[in-house]
Design a protein around this motif. Structure first.
Motif, PDB file in Angstrom:
ATOM      1  N   GLU A 187      70.689  28.810  -6.652  1.00 52.74           N
ATOM      2  CA  GLU A 187      70.598  27.350  -6.569  1.00 52.74           C
ATOM      3  C   GLU A 187      70.056  26.889  -5.221  1.00 52.74           C
ATOM      4  N   GLY A 188      69.499  27.827  -4.444  1.00 54.14           N
ATOM      5  CA  GLY A 188      68.871  27.468  -3.163  1.00 54.14           C
ATOM      6  C   GLY A 188      69.864  27.082  -2.085  1.00 54.14           C
ATOM      7  N   MET A 189      71.077  27.633  -2.135  1.00 52.83           N
ATOM      8  CA  MET A 189      72.102  27.298  -1.130  1.00 52.83           C
ATOM      9  C   MET A 189      72.395  28.535  -0.282  1.00 52.83           C
ATOM     10  N   ASN A 190      72.795  28.319   0.961  1.00 55.32           N
ATOM     11  CA  ASN A 190      73.222  29.481   1.765  1.00 55.32           C
ATOM     12  C   ASN A 190      74.336  29.070   2.739  1.00 55.32           C
ATOM     13  N   TYR A 191      75.415  28.570   2.197  1.00 56.58           N
ATOM     14  CA  TYR A 191      76.527  28.135   3.044  1.00 56.58           C
ATOM     15  C   TYR A 191      77.262  29.326   3.641  1.00 56.58           C
TER      16      TYR A 191
END
Ligand code: SF4
Length: 618
Positions: A205-209
């Protein structure tokens, strides 16, 4: 936190949050012991508001440590705290939902309506965090998933991930990105799988927390340290994790040094260049990193196949004229009876090198010698050779039941492995800095080449303290066993550490990875401002009467608010319900409510007896 920053260390206070000075002083002790963030529980508005006094006093005393408010069930406390402290932690399982343990069938529309309800309840907090520059941890716990998630996904890593994703998507919808995510469980396999799945889902989902790593309710002492290192260490070895919290049932100032010892190992790993880094693409793995399956092997004697992993120890430096030393590895010798009593944690194989004992060994303890010494033995019963992989084919005489074959994961020839026969058990060593990854690559090569020989994983540690040995071995070996890789463990440690600790660490790692159960498991919460009894004292008391109940899991939880959910898959629960009052659980079912503390342990034992799970101490 996150990016290329060091892995941050954090912990949580155990004082009553309304006790301002007590909380301030404990926070200071935690900071002095290495804590970089301090979390404080805020169960209701009054505690949330008191965070302002705590923060003021800390700043006055010169401590600028970022504070984190821990929230369960109370959005209004979260909203107040978000205006005061640097970060709030919310549990998506209970922020907008009350748990009723109901299994509800949702239509698509009903599920969407639920999500809208959560949006309404959660978005005010997000807006406050945005306005005040407050960070947020979305902290999912395996044991406290909402009924909605449980109904849809069950009690699974996938459910844990979805629980967090529902909240992350709301944050992103409101353009708020100041997030860190956690997926805690007291089951190390579930915990590791959930974090990996979370990362995969976020990447899609294009996240990198950043990730906050932790094993919940790890317990205390050696068990707590090993269990924490298995879960946290496995993920750190994967290159995941930006902040860690070790939860022990001990004073919180003892947690940071353990977390720091684990994190410090990785401060140098950034220096590895491209050629030193293992380069297996996760898509090419011949096993599933999101679920547990043990690698299929063909058994050789009692090693591999469906046998539980074995424990091997080096006793070559011991006084081999004296059978009593075997007591250190689980075989108590009685000179009166000339017999050995075998403990639950009795090792399976001992390495003697070229040393010959002058007494008879227990019949079920296999002895391993160098090849030449083994060859010269007149009576070879229960005795086996250890030889190098490249030497095997050339030896004319071999053991007809078990040959241990030493192989270095960094330097071996695949063609030599094809020359081994059905008597071979590999002893896998490594000399790499990133040894776990190198050994894992070896297992991947075995899987890809359909080589089904059992493997004893060996790690050698020199110049190491006893505390670090526990943590490092639990990380290095635990990471492999968590993925179903390995049929035995051999930890070689400096003599100064002593065999009993090496033996108990070996069994502890197998217990923590759930691959061999050799003792009672205690899932005890770390305690916090909600705790209703002295957790450390109570845990010790319960342990003193039940630690012979091999395979039973007992949850010891400080409060009824979170305890029942967080003790996850415990067989029995001992949960604080009010001052001097305990509620007893069988699994998730309440069996005895509000029992007086003075008789609660006896009643717990009665319950275990009623279920036929009690044995008398031998
Ligand atoms: S279960 Fe233990 S750590 Fe968790 S909230 Fe209750 S008392 Fe605190």
């Amino acid at each position: 936190m996150g990016g290329l920053n060091p892995i941050r260390i954090q912990s949580m206070t155990t004082t009553d949050t309304m006790n301002t000075i007590g909380t301030v002083e404990q926070t200071i002790r935690m900071v002095e012991s290495g804590c970089e963030y301090v979390r404080i529980t805020a169960p209701s508005m009054k505690e949330a508001e008191n965070l302002a006094n705590i923060k003021k006093e800390l700043r006055y005393r010169g401590y600028n440590v970022p504070l984190v408010a821990d929230i369960h069930f109370t959005p209004n406390a979260a909203e107040a705290a978000a205006r005061i402290v640097e970060k709030v932690r919310v549990n998506p399982g209970n922020y907008a939902d009350k748990k009723r343990f109901e299994n509800i069938e949702y239509t698509h529309l009903a599920y969407q309506a639920e999500l809208e309800r959560i949006y309404k309840k959660f978005s005010p907090l997000v807006k406050i965090c945005k306005e005040y520059g407050t960070a947020m941890r979305i902290g999912t716990n395996h044991g406290s998933l909402s009924d909605r998630i449980m109904s849809q996904y069950g009690d699974t890593p996938k459910g844990m991930v979805e629980s967090a994703m529902e909240f992350i998507r709301i944050c992103e919808d409101l353009n708020y990105y100041n997030l860190v995510i956690s997926m805690k469980s007291s089951n190390t396999q579930v915990m590791v799988q959930a974090y990996r799945l979370l990362v995969e889902t976020m990447v899609k989902e294009g996240m990198n927390y950043p990730l906050h790593l932790g094993v919940t309710e790890a317990g205390d002492g050696e068990d707590g340290r090993i269990k924490s290192a298995v879960g946290i260490g496995t993920l750190l070895e994967d290159g995941l994790g930006d902040t860690i919290r070790v939860s022990l049932t001990e004073d919180p100032e003892f947690e940071a040094p353990v977390a720091k010892a684990m994190a410090d190992r990785y401060s140098k790993r950034f220096l590895l260049n491209e050629t030193e880094r293992p380069s297996i693409n996760i898509q090419d793995l011949p096993y599933d990193p999101y679920s547990y399956t043990r690698r299929i092997t063909l058994p050789v004697q009692h090693i591999g196949g469906h046998h539980h992993p074995v424990v091997m120890l080096d006793v070559s430096g011991k006084n081999l004229k004296d059978p009593y030393f075997l007591g250190e590895v689980g075989y108590k010798y009685s000179s009166m009876l000339d017999k050995y009593n075998m403990a639950d944690q009795a090792c399976d194989l001992v390495y003697l090198g070229d040393s010959l004992p002058s007494f008879s060994f227990p019949g079920n303890l296999q002895q391993v010698y160098t090849y030449n010494t083994w060859l010269a033995l007149k009576d070879k019963t229960n005795c086996h050779p250890l030889l190098a992989l490249e030497d095997f084919a050339a030896k004319e005489v071999k053991d007809h039941v078990l040959n241990l074959i030493s192989v270095n994961a960094g330097s071996y020839r695949m063609e030599d492995l094809f020359l081994l026969d059905r008597t071979a058990v590999l002893v896998l060593e490594t000399s790499a800095v990133h040894g776990m990854a190198e050994q894992r690559e070896f297992f991947i090569a075995l899987l890809k080449n359909n080589i089904q020989l059992p493997v004893i994983i060996k790690r050698t540690y020199t110049d190491i303290s006893a505390d670090d040995l526990m943590l490092y071995a639990a990380t290095d070996l635990g990471a492999l066993f968590t993925d179903g890789l390995g049929d035995g463990v051999w930890i070689a440690a400096p003599e100064s550490i002593g065999l009993p600790l090496v033996n108990s660490t070996s069994f502890g790692i197998l217990q923590a990875t759930r691959t061999r159960i050799s003792k009672t498991e205690y899932i005890s919460c770390p305690s916090c401002g909600r705790t209703l009894f002295d957790l450390q004292e109570t845990t010790q008391l319960i342990r003193s009467r039940t630690d012979h109940l091999k395979g039973i899991k007992i949850g010891i939880m400080g409060c009824i608010v979170n305890g029942p959910g967080e003790m996850a898959d415990a067989d029995y629960g001992y949960v604080g319900t009010g001052p001097g009052k305990i509620t007893l659980y069988r699994g998730r079912e309440v069996v005895k409510k509000n029992v007086n503390t003075l008789s609660a342990l006896d009643e717990l034992i009665e319950l275990i007896k009623e279920d036929g799970n009690w044995t008398e101490v031998k």
